[in-house]
Design a protein around this motif. Structure first.
Motif, mmCIF file in Angstrom:
data_model
loop_
_atom_site.group_PDB
_atom_site.id
_atom_site.type_symbol
_atom_site.label_atom_id
_atom_site.label_comp_id
_atom_site.label_asym_id
_atom_site.label_seq_id
_atom_site.Cartn_x
_atom_site.Cartn_y
_atom_site.Cartn_z
ATOM 1 N N ILE A 114 -25.745 8.690 -63.790
ATOM 2 C CA ILE A 114 -24.969 7.259 -63.230
ATOM 3 C C ILE A 114 -25.630 6.027 -63.916
ATOM 4 O O ILE A 114 -24.601 5.415 -64.165
ATOM 5 C CB ILE A 114 -25.325 7.414 -61.689
ATOM 6 C CG1 ILE A 114 -24.320 8.524 -60.827
ATOM 7 C CG2 ILE A 114 -25.190 6.134 -60.966
ATOM 8 C CD1 ILE A 114 -25.020 8.626 -59.497
ATOM 9 N N MET A 118 -23.160 3.698 -65.870
ATOM 10 C CA MET A 118 -23.308 2.221 -65.480
ATOM 11 C C MET A 118 -23.615 1.368 -66.714
ATOM 12 O O MET A 118 -23.013 0.174 -66.778
ATOM 13 C CB MET A 118 -23.913 1.982 -64.309
ATOM 14 C CG MET A 118 -23.479 2.618 -62.939
ATOM 15 S SD MET A 118 -21.483 2.538 -62.768
ATOM 16 C CE MET A 118 -21.293 0.727 -62.713
ATOM 17 N N SER A 121 -20.602 1.420 -69.273
ATOM 18 C CA SER A 121 -19.230 0.931 -68.776
ATOM 19 C C SER A 121 -18.904 -0.511 -68.999
ATOM 20 O O SER A 121 -17.449 -0.851 -69.219
ATOM 21 C CB SER A 121 -19.211 1.134 -67.141
ATOM 22 O OG SER A 121 -19.926 0.498 -66.483
ATOM 23 N N ILE A 130 -17.072 6.652 -60.480
ATOM 24 C CA ILE A 130 -18.489 7.316 -61.205
ATOM 25 C C ILE A 130 -18.251 8.729 -61.102
ATOM 26 O O ILE A 130 -18.621 9.391 -62.199
ATOM 27 C CB ILE A 130 -19.666 6.583 -60.607
ATOM 28 C CG1 ILE A 130 -19.701 5.049 -60.639
ATOM 29 C CG2 ILE A 130 -20.778 7.111 -61.182
ATOM 30 C CD1 ILE A 130 -20.582 4.462 -59.765
#
Length: 177
Positions: A114, A118, A121, A130
């Motif tokens: 994750i 992030m 992104s 996600i």
């Protein structure tokens, strides 16, 4: 020359003691072997899981639209060096729906994935998106697991929750020099 009864008795006692010592050492080695076998089995399972996850990620990468810079850092086998992690372009982070090869992640692996999603992104994302980008099956359970993990990453300073349920990378990234 005849050996005295005392010498024979002493030899028998010594041999019995040696046998007892070796029997105990053998039992200790058997127990240690069992422990090592369990550790090896766990390592084999983890290695298999990581190979499946790597293959899943390679398949996800192959499904992404080709854009300039997307293949930076990857060799012809799709291998990316550790130093290249985080150089993916935002276009490389488009959602990939559905489960990829059924790979299941441990909590630490999910948090790391994750954080990586992030960081690369370049925009805020919701838990469902996600989950999709990670290639996990989109179910209430997996989305909730992603949300809870993202909330924990917010508490740890790795992510920011700009509005309820909308996560983005913390700026600057925690631990960045």
């Amino acid at each position: 020359m005849k050996t005295s009864d005392y010498d024979v008795d002493a030899a028998m006692v010594g041999l019995r003691e040696a046998m007892a010592l070796y029997r105990q050492r053998l039992a200790d080695l058997d127990a240690e072997y069992e422990q090592v076998s369990k550790v090896l089995a766990g390592l084999d399972a983890e290695r298999s899981d990581l190979r499946a996850l790597n293959e899943s990620l390679k398949q996800a990468l192959a499904r992404l639209p080709a854009t300039a810079g997307e293949s930076e850092g990857a060799d012809e086998t799709g291998t990316v060096e550790a130093s290249d992690i985080g150089r993916a372009t935002p276009a490389a982070m488009q959602p990939t729906p559905g489960r990829i090869d059924g790979a299941k992640m441990r909590s630490g692996e999910l948090a790391e994935a994750i954080t990586q999603v992030m960081a690369t992104s370049g925009r805020p994302m919701r838990s469902r998106e996600i989950t999709e980008v990670l290639g996990r099956e989109v179910t209430r359970s997996t989305v909730e697991t992603t949300r809870v993990t993202a909330k924990r990453l917010v508490e740890q300073g790795y992510l920011i929750e700009s509005e309820p349920g909308l996560f983005q990378a913390a700026t600057p990234a925690k631990g960045a020099a």
